[in-house]
Write a protein that holds these residues in place. Structure first.
Motif: not given
Length: 317
Positions: A48-73
């Motif tokens: 219920h608390r999320l309803l007002d912001e759901l339309s702004e959710w966007n997985r395409a906004a995610l990006s890899l900023s760094d990646r090593a063998s065991m740690i990813t950002m």
């Protein structure tokens, strides 16, 4: 009023779909809401608390900023934790499968209303057979640590809420910020073997796990408001050759030994009892909250039926 337990993920999924999220994302998020209701009793209120912001959710906004063998950002682009948690889990599990341990850091927006569902990430990791440690910080809502182990029929999970970031969270972030995570000689060893301690275990990997668990329970001296909001998903593969067979036992024993320090221990028997009660008696929700959730989902939801308003549901086993 009461809802059938099966209506919780249905309503949630239809809300996420109505917001325009892809079907796979909607289903994954709906399962997180179901978990939050079953484990915390707050899935529907969180939705219920999320309803007002759901339309702004966007997985395409995610990006890899760094990646090593065991740690990813992962740069979340200001998205809440529920948007990035599945991707973070997949990255950590993939690393753990190859290297024995995988860590993914994802930034989140402050005052994240989806944060109550963050434990679902640990639950899903344990369902996949990994030992999870999830550390989170929200500069508005607080910090905490969730640990778990795979189990049958349900994983064991335990959470400690903190007023400031845990030492474990700070140490891993410091390793990332200093570039230590790019080193080939196992950066976590350098980060966590920084002082002499009693060696409870003979194997270096199990000593590292023990120290990571303990540091993740300790509050740091870093003020909450000086730390960027985000979460760390740590997955350990107990079947990887670098780990002895005692990994799951170490975490189980740690939870038992530190039970009084955890805010909540989600024991499988307690969860089963709670879910059984929800199946038999339904999920209680304020009518006005239900109406707003239902109205939001009405673009894809079938018309209401009498059972959804007055009963707990029919023919549930």
């Amino acid at each position: 009023m009461l809802l059938s337990i099966r209506e919780v993920p249905q309503l949630a999924g239809q809300c996420f779909s109505a917001a325009g999220l892809p079907d796979g994302t909607a289903r994954a998020n709906a399962d997180a809401i179901r978990w939050t209701e079953a484990y915390r009793g707050s899935g529907l209120t969180t939705l219920h608390r999320l309803l007002d912001e759901l339309s702004e959710w966007n997985r395409a906004a995610l990006s890899l900023s760094d990646r090593a063998s065991m740690i990813t950002m992962v740069d979340s682009g200001g998205q809440p934790s529920l948007v990035s948690s599945e991707a973070a889990l997949n990255l950590s599990c993939s690393q753990a499968h190859r290297h024995g341990i995988g860590i993914t850091y994802a930034s989140i927006s402050s005052d994240d209303e989806s944060l109550p569902a963050i434990g679902h990430t640990a639950y899903r990791a344990a369902e996949r057979g990994y030992v999870p440690i999830v550390l989170y910080v929200d500069t508005e809502k607080g910090a905490g640590t969730i640990v778990g182990t795979p189990g049958d029929p349900k994983p064991l999970l335990a959470e400690r809420k903190l007023d400031e970031p845990s030492v474990g969270y700070v140490k891993i972030l410091n390793a990332i910020e200093s570039g230590l995570h790019q080193y080939r000689n196992y950066p976590l060893m350098q980060a966590f073997f920084d002082r002499e301690e009693e060696n409870r275990y003979s194997n270096a990997e199990t000593r590292l796990l023990d120290r990571l668990l303990r540091r993740s329970m300790e509050p740091s001296a870093r003020p909450l408001h000086t730390t960027e909001s985000g979460f760390l998903t740590v997955c350990i593969d107990p079947l990887h050759p670098r780990y002895p067979n005692e990994v799951k036992g170490i975490v189980n024993q740690f939870v038992e030994d530190e039970a009084a320090e955890f805010t909540t221990v989600f024991r499988p028997s307690d969860v089963q009892e709670r879910v059984g009660k929800m199946v038999n008696e339904g999920v209680e929700i304020k009518r006005e909250i239900w109406e707003e959730i239902f109205e939001y989902s009405s673009g894809v939801l079938a018309p209401p039926f009498e059972g959804s308003r007055e009963d707990a549901g029919f023919d549930l086993e």
